[in-house]
Design a protein around this motif. Sequence first.
Motif, PDB file in Angstrom:
ATOM      1  N   ASN A   1     -13.539  -3.069  16.569  1.00 52.17           N
ATOM      2  CA  ASN A   1     -13.399  -4.517  16.467  1.00 52.17           C
ATOM      3  C   ASN A   1     -14.217  -4.981  15.263  1.00 52.17           C
ATOM      4  OD1 ASN A   1     -14.069  -7.348  16.772  1.00 52.17           O
ATOM      5  ND2 ASN A   1     -13.280  -7.235  18.845  1.00 52.17           N
TER       6      ASN A   1
ATOM      7  N   ARG B   1     -15.059  -8.186  12.592  1.00 46.76           N
ATOM      8  CA  ARG B   1     -14.976  -9.632  12.386  1.00 46.76           C
ATOM      9  C   ARG B   1     -15.847 -10.008  11.192  1.00 46.76           C
ATOM     10  NH1 ARG B   1     -17.105 -14.419  16.529  1.00 46.76           N
ATOM     11  NH2 ARG B   1     -17.162 -16.091  14.975  1.00 46.76           N
TER      12      ARG B   1
ATOM     13  N   ARG C   1     -10.202 -10.988  11.291  1.00 48.42           N
ATOM     14  CA  ARG C   1     -10.290 -10.336  12.607  1.00 48.42           C
ATOM     15  C   ARG C   1      -9.435  -9.071  12.587  1.00 48.42           C
ATOM     16  NH1 ARG C   1     -13.193 -14.053  12.401  1.00 48.42           N
ATOM     17  NH2 ARG C   1     -13.553 -15.758  13.873  1.00 48.42           N
ATOM     18  N   ASN C   2      -9.951  -8.007  13.158  1.00 51.71           N
ATOM     19  CA  ASN C   2      -9.194  -6.756  13.224  1.00 51.71           C
ATOM     20  C   ASN C   2      -9.599  -5.999  14.479  1.00 51.71           C
ATOM     21  OD1 ASN C   2      -8.521  -3.921  12.918  1.00 51.71           O
ATOM     22  ND2 ASN C   2      -8.058  -4.369  10.787  1.00 51.71           N
ATOM     23  N   GLN C   3      -8.636  -5.748  15.351  1.00 55.45           N
ATOM     24  CA  GLN C   3      -8.858  -4.945  16.548  1.00 55.45           C
ATOM     25  C   GLN C   3      -7.904  -3.748  16.501  1.00 55.45           C
ATOM     26  OE1 GLN C   3      -9.528  -7.065  20.381  1.00 55.45           O
ATOM     27  NE2 GLN C   3      -8.891  -8.880  19.239  1.00 55.45           N
TER      28      GLN C   3
ATOM     29  N   GLY D   1      -4.626  -8.276  14.339  1.00 57.14           N
ATOM     30  CA  GLY D   1      -5.633  -8.982  13.566  1.00 57.14           C
ATOM     31  C   GLY D   1      -5.099 -10.266  12.972  1.00 57.14           C
TER      32      GLY D   1
ATOM     33  N   LEU E   1      -2.430  -5.814   9.159  1.00 59.12           N
ATOM     34  CA  LEU E   1      -3.270  -6.424  10.184  1.00 59.12           C
ATOM     35  C   LEU E   1      -2.557  -6.526  11.524  1.00 59.12           C
ATOM     36  CD1 LEU E   1      -5.322  -9.314   8.556  1.00 59.12           C
ATOM     37  CD2 LEU E   1      -6.165  -7.280   9.710  1.00 59.12           C
TER      38      LEU E   1
END
Length: 256
Positions: free
Chosen positions: A111, A113, A148-150, A179, A193
């Motif tokens: 995760n 951010r 944001r990237n998960q 994301g 993303l």
Amino acid sequence: QDNEVTINKHTAIAGVSYRIGMKLRANAEYRLTSADNFLTRIDPRREQRYRANVSYTPLAWLTLGANRNFSEQRNASQDFGYNAHSRNVGFTMLASPNNRLTFETDYEYSNIRQDATICFPYPTAPTGSTACTYDSTAGIYEMLGDYRNQTHFGNASVIFKPVHRVTAALGYSVTRVDGNTLTLNPLQPLGPLSNFYHQPHASLAVQICKPIELRAAWQYYQYNEYGGTGALGSVTQTASRYFHANVTTLSAKYSF
């Protein structure tokens, strides 16, 4: 000399290690870093890192593992409001109940951010923006740039030896990314993303005699992006990318 930037950093490190025979091993570390200056908006003046690893072997043929790696970054200088974190957690299992069968599975979650106020040129003021605090030039605006990237990654594979000279392998891995980020251009797609990436694979190896081995392997790749479709007047956003491929490899190995 006017372009020189001096940065003094201080880092404190604390760690611990724990072990019970050959079955359990664990270690953890904490780092705290502070700096009295910075070079760019995303240079942290305060950073914390947490790291931990655990390996457990309850049986001679079974090994379990877990890891954690977190970092927190801050730079509250001026109007930057830089705030970021990176969090990664993983688990793994390796099992070999006999000399004919091996099974491995892995899972990893990350995760990421990053938030920082940015200034940028734009024809008209975008919704939620204000005039750039440190640049009074007309057409320069300021707003929070977020990222944001998960990512979820999973993998499972098995190696099987039905007879002494034959080895078969089968596996599958998948990566899922969700994301978002600040998008000022409505024609800009999310791209990587937001995507799915599949990779199944299989192989078969046959040892004809002691020095010669023949091998056949297959790998499949499938990449697919997701996301909305923006438009600017009569121009629409580029379609999300998709591709797939089958790769077959035939090989011979000679050992001497």
